[in-house]
Motif scaffolding. Structure first.
Motif, mmCIF file in Angstrom:
data_model
loop_
_atom_site.group_PDB
_atom_site.id
_atom_site.type_symbol
_atom_site.label_atom_id
_atom_site.label_comp_id
_atom_site.label_asym_id
_atom_site.label_seq_id
_atom_site.Cartn_x
_atom_site.Cartn_y
_atom_site.Cartn_z
ATOM 1 N N LEU A 77 -11.215 0.453 10.240
ATOM 2 C CA LEU A 77 -10.613 -0.275 9.134
ATOM 3 C C LEU A 77 -10.063 0.660 8.055
ATOM 4 N N PRO A 78 -10.722 1.771 7.724
ATOM 5 C CA PRO A 78 -10.139 2.671 6.716
ATOM 6 C C PRO A 78 -8.782 3.250 7.148
ATOM 7 N N ILE A 79 -8.631 3.579 8.409
ATOM 8 C CA ILE A 79 -7.357 4.123 8.896
ATOM 9 C C ILE A 79 -6.267 3.059 8.782
ATOM 10 N N VAL A 80 -6.599 1.830 9.148
ATOM 11 C CA VAL A 80 -5.619 0.739 9.055
ATOM 12 C C VAL A 80 -5.217 0.522 7.603
ATOM 13 N N ALA A 81 -6.195 0.549 6.703
ATOM 14 C CA ALA A 81 -5.894 0.358 5.279
ATOM 15 C C ALA A 81 -5.020 1.486 4.742
ATOM 16 N N ILE A 82 -5.288 2.712 5.179
ATOM 17 C CA ILE A 82 -4.493 3.860 4.723
ATOM 18 C C ILE A 82 -3.037 3.723 5.175
ATOM 19 N N VAL A 83 -2.819 3.155 6.336
ATOM 20 C CA VAL A 83 -1.455 2.994 6.848
ATOM 21 C C VAL A 83 -0.774 1.766 6.236
ATOM 22 N N VAL A 84 -1.480 0.667 6.117
ATOM 23 C CA VAL A 84 -0.864 -0.590 5.689
ATOM 24 C C VAL A 84 -0.583 -0.606 4.188
ATOM 25 N N ALA A 85 -1.497 -0.094 3.375
ATOM 26 C CA ALA A 85 -1.379 -0.194 1.913
ATOM 27 C C ALA A 85 -0.081 0.406 1.359
ATOM 28 N N PRO A 86 0.313 1.613 1.731
ATOM 29 C CA PRO A 86 1.569 2.145 1.174
ATOM 30 C C PRO A 86 2.798 1.318 1.546
ATOM 31 N N VAL A 143 5.385 -0.526 -0.976
ATOM 32 C CA VAL A 143 6.837 -0.269 -0.939
ATOM 33 C C VAL A 143 7.600 -1.579 -0.743
ATOM 34 N N GLY A 144 7.127 -2.450 0.145
ATOM 35 C CA GLY A 144 7.790 -3.736 0.367
ATOM 36 C C GLY A 144 7.767 -4.616 -0.863
ATOM 37 N N ALA A 145 6.636 -4.638 -1.561
ATOM 38 C CA ALA A 145 6.539 -5.444 -2.783
ATOM 39 C C ALA A 145 7.451 -4.896 -3.869
ATOM 40 N N THR A 146 7.545 -3.577 -3.991
ATOM 41 C CA THR A 146 8.414 -2.959 -4.999
ATOM 42 C C THR A 146 9.883 -3.259 -4.713
ATOM 43 N N ILE A 147 10.275 -3.163 -3.461
ATOM 44 C CA ILE A 147 11.666 -3.470 -3.091
ATOM 45 C C ILE A 147 11.977 -4.932 -3.398
ATOM 46 N N SER A 148 11.053 -5.835 -3.088
ATOM 47 C CA SER A 148 11.274 -7.260 -3.368
ATOM 48 C C SER A 148 11.387 -7.522 -4.862
ATOM 49 N N LYS A 149 10.519 -6.898 -5.638
ATOM 50 C CA LYS A 149 10.540 -7.102 -7.090
ATOM 51 C C LYS A 149 11.841 -6.583 -7.694
ATOM 52 N N GLU A 150 12.259 -5.393 -7.283
ATOM 53 C CA GLU A 150 13.508 -4.822 -7.793
ATOM 54 C C GLU A 150 14.717 -5.640 -7.349
ATOM 55 N N GLY A 151 14.686 -6.164 -6.122
ATOM 56 C CA GLY A 151 15.784 -7.001 -5.649
ATOM 57 C C GLY A 151 15.886 -8.295 -6.425
ATOM 58 N N ALA A 152 14.752 -8.923 -6.713
ATOM 59 C CA ALA A 152 14.762 -10.162 -7.497
ATOM 60 C C ALA A 152 15.254 -9.902 -8.921
ATOM 61 N N ALA A 153 14.843 -8.771 -9.499
ATOM 62 C CA ALA A 153 15.303 -8.430 -10.853
ATOM 63 C C ALA A 153 16.812 -8.189 -10.858
ATOM 64 N N PHE A 154 17.334 -7.545 -9.842
ATOM 65 C CA PHE A 154 18.775 -7.288 -9.740
ATOM 66 C C PHE A 154 19.550 -8.600 -9.638
#
Length: 89
Positions: free
Chosen positions: A52-61, A65-76
């Motif tokens: 589970l720690p390896i999966v979390a290390i891979v999935v979290a970043p 990044v996906g949430a940041t792109i969505s937030k910036e796209g909605a703001a644009f």
């Protein structure tokens, strides 16, 4: 007689193409990955354990990044009046 020779030629061609070794007992094809050339069973391959720690290390970043792109796209879209959500109270 000619059909038997042709059958053997096709069998050898199929064996060489697919990497199969003929099992003469039941006339089935067996891949040569479990046993060596002498017929001895090879040891089990080593396993790579993904906890589970390896999966979390891979999935979290990538989630970040996906949430940041969505937030910036909605703001644009809101900034340029392309899409503005309306409150219909």
């Amino acid at each position: 007689m000619a059909s038997m020779v042709r059958g053997r030629q096709l069998l050898k061609l199929k064996q060489s193409f697919f990497g199969f070794k003929s099992n003469h007992v039941a006339n089935q094809f067996v891949r040569n990955v479990v046993t060596n050339t002498n017929g001895a069973i090879l040891p089990a391959p080593s396993r790579v354990r993904f906890g589970l720690p390896i999966v979390a290390i891979v999935v979290a970043p990538f989630m970040y990044v996906g949430a940041t792109i969505s937030k910036e796209g909605a703001a644009f879209l809101e900034e340029n009046d392309i899409f503005v959500p309306e409150d219909d109270d």
